[in-house]
Design a protein around this motif. Structure first.
Motif, PDB file in Angstrom:
ATOM      1  N   GLU B  87       0.815  -1.218   0.000  1.00 25.26           N
ATOM      2  CA  GLU B  87       0.000   0.000   0.000  1.00 25.26           C
ATOM      3  C   GLU B  87       0.850   1.270   0.000  1.00 25.26           C
ATOM      4  OE1 GLU B  87      -3.171   0.720  -0.579  1.00 25.26           O
ATOM      5  OE2 GLU B  87      -3.324  -1.398  -1.071  1.00 25.26           O
ATOM      6  N   LEU B  90       1.981   1.728  -3.547  1.00 28.43           N
ATOM      7  CA  LEU B  90       0.866   2.080  -4.428  1.00 28.43           C
ATOM      8  C   LEU B  90       0.437   3.525  -4.196  1.00 28.43           C
ATOM      9  CD1 LEU B  90      -1.367  -1.153  -4.374  1.00 28.43           C
ATOM     10  CD2 LEU B  90       0.367  -0.490  -6.017  1.00 28.43           C
ATOM     11  N   ASN B  91       0.431   3.945  -2.936  1.00 27.44           N
ATOM     12  CA  ASN B  91       0.056   5.331  -2.644  1.00 27.44           C
ATOM     13  C   ASN B  91       1.066   6.318  -3.227  1.00 27.44           C
ATOM     14  OD1 ASN B  91      -2.314   4.708  -1.351  1.00 27.44           O
ATOM     15  ND2 ASN B  91      -1.362   4.532   0.665  1.00 27.44           N
ATOM     16  N   ARG B  94       0.289   6.443  -6.906  1.00 33.63           N
ATOM     17  CA  ARG B  94      -0.951   7.204  -7.184  1.00 33.63           C
ATOM     18  C   ARG B  94      -0.695   8.699  -7.067  1.00 33.63           C
ATOM     19  NH1 ARG B  94      -3.352   3.210  -3.580  1.00 33.63           N
ATOM     20  NH2 ARG B  94      -4.237   1.543  -4.854  1.00 33.63           N
ATOM     21  N   THR B  95       0.102   9.089  -6.074  1.00 40.28           N
ATOM     22  CA  THR B  95       0.412  10.510  -5.873  1.00 40.28           C
ATOM     23  C   THR B  95       1.118  11.080  -7.100  1.00 40.28           C
ATOM     24  OG1 THR B  95       0.638  10.093  -3.517  1.00 40.28           O
ATOM     25  CG2 THR B  95       1.628  12.122  -4.338  1.00 40.28           C
ATOM     26  N   GLY B  97       0.675  10.045 -10.108  1.00 43.54           N
ATOM     27  CA  GLY B  97      -0.290  10.104 -11.203  1.00 43.54           C
ATOM     28  C   GLY B  97      -0.529   8.781 -11.906  1.00 43.54           C
ATOM     29  N   LYS B  99      -2.208   5.414 -12.645  1.00 46.53           N
ATOM     30  CA  LYS B  99      -3.584   4.970 -12.363  1.00 46.53           C
ATOM     31  C   LYS B  99      -3.793   3.480 -12.583  1.00 46.53           C
ATOM     32  CE  LYS B  99      -5.579   9.393 -13.657  1.00 46.53           C
ATOM     33  NZ  LYS B  99      -5.599  10.184 -14.870  1.00 46.53           N
ATOM     34  N   HIS B 100      -2.845   2.837 -13.220  1.00 50.25           N
ATOM     35  CA  HIS B 100      -3.053   1.433 -13.587  1.00 50.25           C
ATOM     36  C   HIS B 100      -1.949   0.564 -12.981  1.00 50.25           C
ATOM     37  CE1 HIS B 100      -5.998   2.943 -16.435  1.00 50.25           C
ATOM     38  NE2 HIS B 100      -5.094   3.851 -16.768  1.00 50.25           N
ATOM     39  N   PHE B 101      -2.350  -0.568 -12.425  1.00 49.60           N
ATOM     40  CA  PHE B 101      -1.405  -1.419 -11.705  1.00 49.60           C
ATOM     41  C   PHE B 101      -1.615  -2.884 -12.093  1.00 49.60           C
ATOM     42  CE2 PHE B 101      -2.370   2.331  -9.272  1.00 49.60           C
ATOM     43  CZ  PHE B 101      -1.118   2.812  -8.906  1.00 49.60           C
TER      44      PHE B 101
END
Lengths: 169, 120
Positions: B87, B90-91, B94-95, B97, B99-101
């Motif tokens: 997590e 991933l965070n 995401r920060t 930019g 969007k896909h994982f």
């Protein structure tokens, strides 16, 4: 107050449990076969090379994950990773196995970091050794082993830990 | 016309696996960057439609490379394709930019679906 040794042993048990779960998940996803640790055996293939993949662990906990198997069993994993097709080049074997170890240890790091709610460990790139009568010794770590036997062969997951003591310096 | 995917990953296996997974589809592997810096250079050269981006790489890691890729093209489409997926990581992604994982290992159908999702 709990004895420090007991706290560490409990933590290492948790880490080892998460590493075992990760190996079982990756084997299922790569080979389609559900496996469980069982029994105890040695891998000393006659006329076949042993193969060991080591990945280092750093962070709040230091250590290493060691995956022991044979070259022949390793080839079975590589073919499964190649979506069931034989490798085009035998020299690719180490490339495939390095990535297999990376996936296994990356999954372990993921589960461990999520369980601890922070960046508890990070992993280093894998090193692969193949030889006859290969022994790898890692002093000063608490080592635990899980033994797996499945249709692809025999695999031993050996995980060793030591608590980081950098704050002593 | 084929859509182009760029693979940025220090493992030659991943390049092979992505190429094999996309055989017979309308996706073409446009190139392979073995680290973040080489990946950026390949992106400038190929302007691929979607990038698969590893995290742990030498020279420049995936998160740093993603920041620079978004500077080059704010609309760049990136799939973080990594063995790690906690997590905290991933965070961070995401920060930046992303969007896909997609977590390794992947099956061909999963990769194709993820590419289609990122391309839209």
């Amino acid at each position: 107050m709990e004895n420090t040794t007991e706290v560490l042993e409990s933590k290492f048990d948790t880490l080892f449990g998460l590493a075992k779960r990760s190996f079982e998940e990756i084997m299922l996803e790569v080979t389609g076969e559900a496996i469980q640790a069982d029994g105890e055996f040695s891998i000393q293939p006659e006329n076949r090379l042993s193969l060991s993949i080591i990945i280092g662990i750093s962070g709040n906990t230091n250590g290493r994950i060691l995956l022991n198997t044979s070259v022949d069993y390793g080839k079975n994993i590589a073919v499964a990773m190649n979506f069931g097709d034989p490798l085009e080049n035998e020299e690719d074997l180490h490339v495939y196995l390095a990535e297999f170890a990376n996936m296994f240890c990356g999954r372990a790091a993921t589960h461990i970091n999520n369980a601890f709610g922070k960046r508890e460990i990070w992993i280093s790139p894998p090193a692969i050794f193949s030889a006859k009568d290969l022994d790898i010794v890692t002093p000063n770590v608490s080592s635990m082993k899980a033994y797996y036997e499945c249709s692809l062969g025999k695999f031993i997951v050996d995980m060793g830990f030591s608590e980081n003591t950098y704050d002593e310096f | 016309m084929s859509k182009k995917v760029l693979v940025i990953d220090d493992s030659p296996f991943v390049f092979k696996a992505v190429s094999k997974a996309l055989e017979g589809t309308d996706w073409e592997v446009a190139g392979h960057g073995l680290d973040g810096q080489l990946g950026i250079e390949k992106y400038i050269e190929t302007r691929a439609d979607v990038i698969t981006l590893d995290v742990t790489m030498p020279v420049m890691d995936g998160l740093e490379a993603a920041k620079k890729l978004f500077e080059i093209n704010p609309k760049v489409k990136i799939i973080m394709l990594s063995a790690m997926g906690d997590e905290t990581l991933l965070n961070q992604a995401r920060t930046i930019g992303i969007k896909h994982f997609l977590t390794k290992p992947f099956q061909p159908a999963t990769l194709q679906a993820k590419l289609a999702e990122a391309f839209e």
